[in-house]
Design a protein around this motif. Structure first.
Motif, PDB file in Angstrom:
ATOM      1  N   ILE A  96       0.842  -1.204   0.000  1.00  0.00           N
ATOM      2  CA  ILE A  96       0.000   0.000   0.000  1.00  0.00           C
ATOM      3  C   ILE A  96       0.873   1.247   0.000  1.00  0.00           C
ATOM      4  O   ILE A  96       0.629   2.199  -0.748  1.00  0.00           O
ATOM      5  N   LYS A  97       1.915   1.244   0.840  1.00  0.00           N
ATOM      6  CA  LYS A  97       2.800   2.415   0.897  1.00  0.00           C
ATOM      7  C   LYS A  97       3.490   2.649  -0.442  1.00  0.00           C
ATOM      8  O   LYS A  97       3.576   3.789  -0.921  1.00  0.00           O
ATOM      9  N   GLN A  98       3.985   1.579  -1.072  1.00  0.00           N
ATOM     10  CA  GLN A  98       4.650   1.741  -2.358  1.00  0.00           C
ATOM     11  C   GLN A  98       3.693   2.278  -3.415  1.00  0.00           C
ATOM     12  O   GLN A  98       4.074   3.117  -4.239  1.00  0.00           O
ATOM     13  N   PHE A 101       3.329   5.993  -2.817  1.00  0.00           N
ATOM     14  CA  PHE A 101       4.528   6.726  -3.227  1.00  0.00           C
ATOM     15  C   PHE A 101       4.664   6.786  -4.744  1.00  0.00           C
ATOM     16  O   PHE A 101       5.123   7.804  -5.288  1.00  0.00           O
ATOM     17  N   GLN A 102       4.266   5.726  -5.438  1.00  0.00           N
ATOM     18  CA  GLN A 102       4.297   5.755  -6.906  1.00  0.00           C
ATOM     19  C   GLN A 102       3.369   6.843  -7.437  1.00  0.00           C
ATOM     20  O   GLN A 102       3.726   7.575  -8.364  1.00  0.00           O
ATOM     21  N   GLN A 103       2.182   6.944  -6.832  1.00  0.00           N
ATOM     22  CA  GLN A 103       1.222   7.968  -7.268  1.00  0.00           C
ATOM     23  C   GLN A 103       1.730   9.371  -6.934  1.00  0.00           C
ATOM     24  O   GLN A 103       1.649  10.286  -7.752  1.00  0.00           O
ATOM     25  N   LEU A 104       2.269   9.520  -5.717  1.00  0.00           N
ATOM     26  CA  LEU A 104       2.777  10.838  -5.302  1.00  0.00           C
ATOM     27  C   LEU A 104       3.943  11.275  -6.174  1.00  0.00           C
ATOM     28  O   LEU A 104       4.092  12.464  -6.495  1.00  0.00           O
ATOM     29  N   VAL A 129      10.622   2.632  -5.528  1.00  0.00           N
ATOM     30  CA  VAL A 129       9.513   2.678  -6.497  1.00  0.00           C
ATOM     31  C   VAL A 129       9.308   4.080  -7.063  1.00  0.00           C
ATOM     32  O   VAL A 129       8.400   4.312  -7.848  1.00  0.00           O
ATOM     33  N   THR A 130      10.160   5.045  -6.648  1.00  0.00           N
ATOM     34  CA  THR A 130      10.031   6.417  -7.133  1.00  0.00           C
ATOM     35  C   THR A 130      11.184   6.764  -8.070  1.00  0.00           C
ATOM     36  O   THR A 130      12.187   6.058  -8.129  1.00  0.00           O
ATOM     37  N   VAL A 136      13.356  10.936  -0.828  1.00  0.00           N
ATOM     38  CA  VAL A 136      12.480  10.101  -0.003  1.00  0.00           C
ATOM     39  C   VAL A 136      13.169   9.853   1.336  1.00  0.00           C
ATOM     40  O   VAL A 136      14.369   9.573   1.390  1.00  0.00           O
ATOM     41  N   ILE A 137      12.399   9.946   2.422  1.00  0.00           N
ATOM     42  CA  ILE A 137      12.965   9.873   3.774  1.00  0.00           C
ATOM     43  C   ILE A 137      11.906   9.358   4.741  1.00  0.00           C
ATOM     44  O   ILE A 137      10.710   9.372   4.431  1.00  0.00           O
TER      45      ILE A 137
END
Length: 283
Positions: A96-98, A101-104, A129-130, A136-137
């Motif tokens: 879900i997190k990935q 982050f892909q969408q963001l 995945v970005t 990213v942090i």
């Protein structure tokens, strides 16, 4: 870079708490959740907490109104298009997190930092995945966010010094103390805390002492503000189990094996305060 506008993704207890402290510190904040009921509850939770602060004379009514005016509900991730930082606070599930982050990564401006409030999942894996891994942090806030002063700032393998410094500076503006942590399972807080809770559960499981007596030992003998089993109920036994599994799998050491009693309680739906029953019973 200067951070002015913030989006927080996830309007649960952690997300709404992060949004609240950001708005109180002068940032313009979007609180985002796809679930409109959850979003409404999150906004109401913030309003209620601020009202309580006014009643207790910790802030003025004017400050409360100013804080609320800086908060905007959002149900579309594309609203991140003009944000300087996005802080993700969704469920502790790597897939879900990935996905978030892909969408963001697609909608946030190129300069924007993407931060995760994960309590145990690898930041490097989220970075991967970005197309901006250097931005990213991890920003692991403690619960309840408006009260607790600590933020674990976790560097992924490719996180840049510039990103780290920007988040460190933001943490100061939020009136938080930040600590720099490298990307290992459980980071520092949960790598130390969760095995202690797990061991406390083992002492009950093995019949060494009662729940109440274990908590009393740690409160009166070690000067902890609450016992580890009370704390486990507060955190959520399902969350405790999940983090122990992350530690066990990530570090491969048997000392992180979750106690069978913890598994049994979670299987029974005894999750602590949120379900009304854990190691204690709640009305």
């Amino acid at each position: 870079m200067e951070i002015k506008k913030v989006m927080v993704v996830g309007a649960g207890q952690m997300g709404s708490g992060i949004a609240q402290v950001c708005a109180q510190s002068g940032y313009d904040v979007l609180l985002n959740d796809m679930n409109k009921d959850a979003l409404e509850k999150g906004m109401n939770r913030i309003e209620k907490l601020l009202s309580r602060s006014v009643e207790k004379e910790r802030m003025t009514a004017e400050d409360k109104e100013a804080t609320m005016s800086r908060l905007t509900p959002s149900s579309d991730l594309s609203d991140a298009k003009d944000c300087d930082i996005v802080i993700e606070a969704v469920i502790e599930d790597m897939n879900i997190k990935q996905s978030v982050f892909q969408q963001l990564d697609k909608v946030a401006p190129p300069h924007a930092i993407l931060a995760s409030n994960t309590s145990s999942l690898p930041i490097t894996e989220i970075c991967a995945v970005t197309n901006r891994p250097e931005k990213v942090i991890g920003m692991h806030f403690m619960n309840p966010v408006p009260v607790m002063k600590l933020v674990e700032v976790i560097r992924g393998l490719q996180t840049s010094d510039e990103t780290y410094k920007a988040v460190e500076e933001m943490s100061k503006k939020l009136n938080k103390t930040s600590v720099e942590v490298n990307d290992f399972p459980g980071f520092v807080a949960n790598r130390v805390l969760m095995p202690m809770i797990n061991e406390a559960i083992y002492t009950v499981y093995e019949g060494v002492a009662s729940v109440e007596d274990v908590d009393t030992v740690m409160k009166l003998g070690m000067n902890h503000p609450m016992g580890p089993l009370t704390l486990a109920d507060f955190i959520g036994l399902d969350t405790c189990l999940y983090i122990m599994e992350v530690l066990h799998e990530g570090l491969g050491d048997s000392k992180y094996r979750p106690c069978p009693l913890l598994r049994k309680y979670v299987s029974a739906g005894w999750l602590g305060r949120k379900s009304g029953r854990g190691f204690y019973t709640y009305e």
